[in-house]
Design an enzyme around this catalytic site. Structure first.
Site, PDB file in Angstrom:
ATOM      1  N   GLY A  46      59.894   8.310 -67.618  1.00  0.00           N
ATOM      2  CA  GLY A  46      59.730   8.848 -66.269  1.00  0.00           C
ATOM      3  C   GLY A  46      58.276   9.164 -66.004  1.00  0.00           C
ATOM      4  O   GLY A  46      57.477   9.272 -66.939  1.00  0.00           O
ATOM      5  N   GLN A  51      51.360  13.736 -62.077  1.00  0.00           N
ATOM      6  CA  GLN A  51      50.795  13.331 -63.371  1.00  0.00           C
ATOM      7  C   GLN A  51      49.667  12.309 -63.217  1.00  0.00           C
ATOM      8  O   GLN A  51      48.904  12.092 -64.151  1.00  0.00           O
ATOM      9  CB  GLN A  51      51.893  12.755 -64.285  1.00  0.00           C
ATOM     10  CG  GLN A  51      52.905  13.802 -64.731  1.00  0.00           C
ATOM     11  CD  GLN A  51      53.952  13.213 -65.655  1.00  0.00           C
ATOM     12  OE1 GLN A  51      54.920  12.613 -65.208  1.00  0.00           O
ATOM     13  NE2 GLN A  51      53.752  13.353 -66.963  1.00  0.00           N
ATOM     14  N   HIS A 133      63.442  17.131 -65.633  1.00  0.00           N
ATOM     15  CA  HIS A 133      62.061  17.176 -66.142  1.00  0.00           C
ATOM     16  C   HIS A 133      61.067  16.728 -65.057  1.00  0.00           C
ATOM     17  O   HIS A 133      60.043  17.385 -64.835  1.00  0.00           O
ATOM     18  CB  HIS A 133      61.983  16.273 -67.389  1.00  0.00           C
ATOM     19  CG  HIS A 133      60.629  16.127 -67.991  1.00  0.00           C
ATOM     20  ND1 HIS A 133      60.312  16.597 -69.251  1.00  0.00           N
ATOM     21  CD2 HIS A 133      59.497  15.536 -67.533  1.00  0.00           C
ATOM     22  CE1 HIS A 133      59.043  16.317 -69.518  1.00  0.00           C
ATOM     23  NE2 HIS A 133      58.523  15.669 -68.502  1.00  0.00           N
ATOM     24  N   HIS A 137      58.043  18.779 -62.568  1.00  0.00           N
ATOM     25  CA  HIS A 137      56.642  18.388 -62.331  1.00  0.00           C
ATOM     26  C   HIS A 137      56.272  18.562 -60.851  1.00  0.00           C
ATOM     27  O   HIS A 137      55.153  18.965 -60.541  1.00  0.00           O
ATOM     28  CB  HIS A 137      56.407  16.916 -62.702  1.00  0.00           C
ATOM     29  CG  HIS A 137      56.130  16.674 -64.152  1.00  0.00           C
ATOM     30  ND1 HIS A 137      55.038  17.187 -64.805  1.00  0.00           N
ATOM     31  CD2 HIS A 137      56.776  15.920 -65.086  1.00  0.00           C
ATOM     32  CE1 HIS A 137      55.031  16.778 -66.072  1.00  0.00           C
ATOM     33  NE2 HIS A 137      56.091  16.006 -66.274  1.00  0.00           N
TER      34      HIS A 137
HETATM   35  O1  GNR Z   1      58.756   9.701 -71.624  1.00  0.00           O
HETATM   36  C1  GNR Z   1      59.326  10.794 -71.515  1.00  0.00           C
HETATM   37  N1  GNR Z   1      60.344  11.099 -72.348  1.00  0.00           N
HETATM   38  C2  GNR Z   1      61.178  12.189 -72.171  1.00  0.00           C
HETATM   39  C3  GNR Z   1      62.017  12.545 -73.224  1.00  0.00           C
HETATM   40  C4  GNR Z   1      62.883  13.608 -73.107  1.00  0.00           C
HETATM   41  C5  GNR Z   1      62.932  14.316 -71.920  1.00  0.00           C
HETATM   42  C6  GNR Z   1      62.096  13.989 -70.878  1.00  0.00           C
HETATM   43  C7  GNR Z   1      61.221  12.940 -70.996  1.00  0.00           C
HETATM   44  S1  GNR Z   1      60.202  12.513 -69.660  1.00  0.00           S
HETATM   45  C8  GNR Z   1      58.858  11.763 -70.496  1.00  0.00           C
HETATM   46  C9  GNR Z   1      57.893  11.154 -69.501  1.00  0.00           C
HETATM   47  C10 GNR Z   1      57.249  12.249 -68.695  1.00  0.00           C
HETATM   48  O2  GNR Z   1      56.419  13.003 -69.124  1.00  0.00           O
HETATM   49  N2  GNR Z   1      57.671  12.408 -67.464  1.00  0.00           N
HETATM   50  O3  GNR Z   1      57.187  13.385 -66.702  1.00  0.00           O
HETATM   51 NI    NI Z   2      56.560  14.949 -68.075  1.00  0.00          NI
END
Ligand code: GNR
Ligand code: NI
Length: 173
Positions: A46, A51, A133, A137
């Site tokens: 993601g 970011q 998650h 952000h």
């Molecule tokens: O790549 C990512 N792996 C992940 C693993 C467990 C829970 C959330 C994530 S999101 C992260 C990419 C990221 O920082 N997205 O904001």
């Molecule tokens: Ni993240």
């Protein structure tokens, strides 16, 4: 399309307010394409707009097995959540750190797609975790905010040290 630089914690831009997307323009299409390319290049599942320094309410994700099903969420909202799970997470803005944080087990998310059409998804598992998650952000929140102040301090110090070493190496080269 271009790969954009990912902002690393503790950078204040990760804490800034974001604005709703209000126009579906070619510029937005370009931003989405850049976000998807940047996410794949960094091998993330993601990526949220803040970011890469864009204070806008959108994120992309791809939780498919073959990394060939990117999804776009614009002006997303979680309209329902249920249950709790312990989730082991990392973040492209916090490299080298993995910690377990609490998340809702099931969520209902409402958002607009790339064309501006509304959709709703009921999610569980990694997809539900990733949406929570990424939505954090957009509110200036990072997964380490759920950890103890001591752990947060250690992580901040570790990343500042890594940054210092990287700068030194760049100056020597
Ligand atoms: O790549 C990512 N792996 C992940 C693993 C467990 C829970 C959330 C994530 S999101 C992260 C990419 C990221 O920082 N997205 O904001
Ligand atoms: Ni993240």
């Amino acid at each position: 399309m271009s790969v954009r630089e990912i902002i690393i914690h503790p950078d204040p831009r990760l804490r800034e307010k974001t604005s709703a997307v209000d126009a579906f323009t070619p510029e937005l299409e370009k931003l989405i394409a850049d976000m998807i390319e940047t996410m794949y290049q960094a091998q993330g599942i993601g990526l949220a707009a803040p970011q890469i320094g864009e204070q806008k309410r959108l994120f992309v994700l791809d939780v498919s097995e073959n990394h060939d099903q990117p999804q776009v969420y614009i002006n997303p909202e979680i309209v329902a959540k249920a249950g709790e799970v312990q989730s082991e997470e990392g973040c492209l803005s916090i490299p080298g750190v993995t910690e377990t944080v609490p998340r809702a087990e099931t969520i209902t998310v409402r958002a607009l797609d790339q064309q501006g059409a509304a959709f709703e998804q009921q999610l569980t598992g990694l997809h539900a975790i990733c949406v929570q998650h990424e939505l954090d952000h957009l509110d200036g929140k990072l997964f380490i905010d759920y950890l103890s102040p001591l752990k947060q301090k250690r992580i901040r110090k570790k990343l500042l040290k890594q940054e210092r070493l990287a700068t030194q190496n760049a100056e020597q080269a």
